[in-house]
Motif scaffolding. Structure first.
Motif, PDB file in Angstrom:
ATOM      1  N   GLY A 189      12.182 -16.889 -20.107  1.00 35.34           N
ATOM      2  CA  GLY A 189      12.303 -16.592 -18.684  1.00 35.34           C
ATOM      3  C   GLY A 189      11.645 -17.659 -17.833  1.00 35.34           C
ATOM      4  N   GLN A 190      10.501 -18.147 -18.287  1.00 36.22           N
ATOM      5  CA  GLN A 190       9.810 -19.208 -17.556  1.00 36.22           C
ATOM      6  C   GLN A 190      10.632 -20.492 -17.554  1.00 36.22           C
ATOM      7  N   VAL A 191      11.226 -20.823 -18.703  1.00 38.98           N
ATOM      8  CA  VAL A 191      12.068 -22.022 -18.776  1.00 38.98           C
ATOM      9  C   VAL A 191      13.274 -21.874 -17.856  1.00 38.98           C
ATOM     10  N   GLU A 192      13.858 -20.683 -17.835  1.00 38.49           N
ATOM     11  CA  GLU A 192      15.043 -20.467 -17.010  1.00 38.49           C
ATOM     12  C   GLU A 192      14.740 -20.624 -15.525  1.00 38.49           C
ATOM     13  N   LYS A 193      13.543 -20.261 -15.111  1.00 36.93           N
ATOM     14  CA  LYS A 193      13.168 -20.460 -13.715  1.00 36.93           C
ATOM     15  C   LYS A 193      13.208 -21.932 -13.347  1.00 36.93           C
ATOM     16  N   GLY A 194      12.805 -22.768 -14.301  1.00 37.10           N
ATOM     17  CA  GLY A 194      12.811 -24.206 -14.039  1.00 37.10           C
ATOM     18  C   GLY A 194      14.204 -24.805 -14.114  1.00 37.10           C
ATOM     19  N   LEU A 195      15.027 -24.327 -15.072  1.00 39.96           N
ATOM     20  CA  LEU A 195      16.352 -24.906 -15.258  1.00 39.96           C
ATOM     21  C   LEU A 195      17.410 -24.239 -14.378  1.00 39.96           C
ATOM     22  N   GLN A 196      17.117 -23.029 -13.881  1.00 39.57           N
ATOM     23  CA  GLN A 196      17.980 -22.347 -12.921  1.00 39.57           C
ATOM     24  C   GLN A 196      19.437 -22.262 -13.366  1.00 39.57           C
ATOM     25  N   GLY A 197      19.642 -21.778 -14.585  1.00 37.51           N
ATOM     26  CA  GLY A 197      21.004 -21.541 -15.046  1.00 37.51           C
ATOM     27  C   GLY A 197      21.730 -22.752 -15.581  1.00 37.51           C
ATOM     28  N   TYR A 198      21.063 -23.897 -15.681  1.00 37.45           N
ATOM     29  CA  TYR A 198      21.696 -25.126 -16.200  1.00 37.45           C
ATOM     30  C   TYR A 198      22.053 -24.948 -17.659  1.00 37.45           C
ATOM     31  N   PRO A 199      23.219 -25.465 -18.109  1.00 37.85           N
ATOM     32  CA  PRO A 199      24.360 -25.818 -17.266  1.00 37.85           C
ATOM     33  C   PRO A 199      25.283 -24.615 -17.158  1.00 37.85           C
ATOM     34  N   GLY A 200      25.983 -24.480 -16.069  1.00 42.30           N
ATOM     35  CA  GLY A 200      26.952 -23.406 -15.966  1.00 42.30           C
ATOM     36  C   GLY A 200      28.135 -23.684 -16.883  1.00 42.30           C
ATOM     37  N   LYS A 201      28.785 -22.647 -17.336  1.00 45.45           N
ATOM     38  CA  LYS A 201      29.966 -22.821 -18.190  1.00 45.45           C
ATOM     39  C   LYS A 201      31.101 -22.028 -17.589  1.00 45.45           C
ATOM     40  N   ASN A 202      32.199 -22.727 -17.301  1.00 42.67           N
ATOM     41  CA  ASN A 202      33.342 -22.074 -16.653  1.00 42.67           C
ATOM     42  C   ASN A 202      34.166 -21.300 -17.669  1.00 42.67           C
ATOM     43  N   THR A 242      28.042 -31.657 -19.422  1.00 36.99           N
ATOM     44  CA  THR A 242      27.607 -32.132 -18.109  1.00 36.99           C
ATOM     45  C   THR A 242      27.868 -33.605 -17.874  1.00 36.99           C
ATOM     46  N   GLY A 243      27.973 -34.384 -18.940  1.00 35.30           N
ATOM     47  CA  GLY A 243      28.143 -35.824 -18.797  1.00 35.30           C
ATOM     48  C   GLY A 243      26.875 -36.548 -18.404  1.00 35.30           C
ATOM     49  N   ASP A 244      25.754 -35.858 -18.362  1.00 36.33           N
ATOM     50  CA  ASP A 244      24.470 -36.451 -17.948  1.00 36.33           C
ATOM     51  C   ASP A 244      23.474 -36.313 -19.100  1.00 36.33           C
ATOM     52  N   MET A 245      23.359 -37.373 -19.900  1.00 35.35           N
ATOM     53  CA  MET A 245      22.497 -37.321 -21.076  1.00 35.35           C
ATOM     54  C   MET A 245      21.023 -37.244 -20.704  1.00 35.35           C
ATOM     55  N   LEU A 246      20.624 -37.866 -19.603  1.00 34.76           N
ATOM     56  CA  LEU A 246      19.214 -37.849 -19.219  1.00 34.76           C
ATOM     57  C   LEU A 246      18.742 -36.417 -18.955  1.00 34.76           C
ATOM     58  N   LEU A 247      19.464 -35.696 -18.086  1.00 35.61           N
ATOM     59  CA  LEU A 247      19.083 -34.320 -17.796  1.00 35.61           C
ATOM     60  C   LEU A 247      19.248 -33.426 -19.022  1.00 35.61           C
ATOM     61  N   ALA A 248      20.236 -33.753 -19.852  1.00 36.31           N
ATOM     62  CA  ALA A 248      20.440 -32.985 -21.078  1.00 36.31           C
ATOM     63  C   ALA A 248      19.226 -33.105 -21.999  1.00 36.31           C
ATOM     64  N   ARG A 249      18.667 -34.302 -22.080  1.00 38.66           N
ATOM     65  CA  ARG A 249      17.475 -34.498 -22.916  1.00 38.66           C
ATOM     66  C   ARG A 249      16.269 -33.762 -22.352  1.00 38.66           C
ATOM     67  N   VAL A 250      16.150 -33.767 -21.026  1.00 41.23           N
ATOM     68  CA  VAL A 250      15.044 -33.036 -20.390  1.00 41.23           C
ATOM     69  C   VAL A 250      15.165 -31.543 -20.694  1.00 41.23           C
ATOM     70  N   ALA A 251      16.361 -31.012 -20.513  1.00 41.24           N
ATOM     71  CA  ALA A 251      16.580 -29.590 -20.766  1.00 41.24           C
ATOM     72  C   ALA A 251      16.357 -29.255 -22.235  1.00 41.24           C
ATOM     73  N   ALA A 252      16.870 -30.094 -23.134  1.00 43.77           N
ATOM     74  CA  ALA A 252      16.725 -29.849 -24.568  1.00 43.77           C
ATOM     75  C   ALA A 252      15.263 -29.849 -24.982  1.00 43.77           C
ATOM     76  N   ALA A 253      14.497 -30.782 -24.422  1.00 47.72           N
ATOM     77  CA  ALA A 253      13.072 -30.859 -24.759  1.00 47.72           C
ATOM     78  C   ALA A 253      12.344 -29.585 -24.329  1.00 47.72           C
TER      79      ALA A 253
END
Length: 212
Positions: free
Chosen positions: A199-212, A149-160
């Motif tokens: 499932g609860q986490v996925e509702k919050g992250l909404q498929g982040y990150p997509g992979k082409n 994604t190139g976005d470390m801030l959001l990556a850290r939020v998602a990882a946590a």
């Protein structure tokens, strides 16, 4: 040559296991802080230097089987299928570990694994080591997500969030094991809980990150 290398690897695993078993038994009986590396080495019938060569520190002897899995979540993300979300990848990996009764997620019939859990809860130095382990796991996962994604801030939020969900499931397994709930029941309930929790986490992250 291949056979010789295989034999050498097996002997190393056997030695490491013998050291770990001796350390867990001694520390559970007398307390982590009251057991020396020399005593662990003597019980395992190896030299003190061998213990350090295999594990580095006394803390490492106890927690090394858990720390071998520090990169599991990051690996799940890197190896996932195109179009698969990070949540789906971690959920899939976790469910495979449930099916395999993986000790790393708290599903093991080995009494020593439960003793390790108790030692960690009773020993500040081991508890601190595990905090560092979880932080490392979060960072490795964040690195894997940020590479895409190139976005470390959001990556850290998602990882946590992802590691937090995973840890909550593992903790539930450990707590139930400590009160002698049947392993098959714990695993069955864990699989259902994993679907609900991720499932609860996925509702919050909404498929982040997509992979082409």
């Amino acid at each position: 040559m291949t056979e010789e290398l295989g034999l050498r690897a097996r002997k190393k695993r056997q030695t490491a296991s013998r050291i770990w078993q001796a350390a867990v038994d001694l520390c559970s009986e007398r307390g982590f802080d009251h057991v020396s590396v020399a005593e662990i080495a003597e019980a395992a019938e190896v030299s003190k230097m061998t213990v350090f060569n295999y594990f580095g520190t006394k803390e490492g002897v106890i927690v090394s089987p858990m720390e071998e899995h520090v990169g599991d979540p990051a690996r799940a993300v890197r190896e996932r299928q195109p179009g698969e979300s990070a949540v789906a990848a971690l959920r899939g990996q976790f469910l495979e570990q449930v099916t395999g009764r993986d000790a790393s997620i708290g599903l093991s019939g080995d009494p020593r694994t439960l003793k390790v859990r108790q030692l960690i809860s009773e020993t500040p130095t081991l508890a601190h080591r595990m905090v560092s382990f979880h932080m490392r796991s979060v960072q490795l996962l964040a690195d894997a997500l940020a590479e895409e994604t190139g976005d470390m801030l959001l990556a850290r939020v998602a990882a946590a969030q992802l590691i937090g969900a995973r840890n909550a499931l593992i903790m539930e397994n450990h707590q139930r094991s400590l009160v002698d709930d049947p392993l098959d029941e714990i695993a069955k309930d864990c699989a259902a809980s994993a679907e609900r929790v991720f499932g609860q986490v996925e509702k919050g992250l909404q498929g982040y990150p997509g992979k082409n």
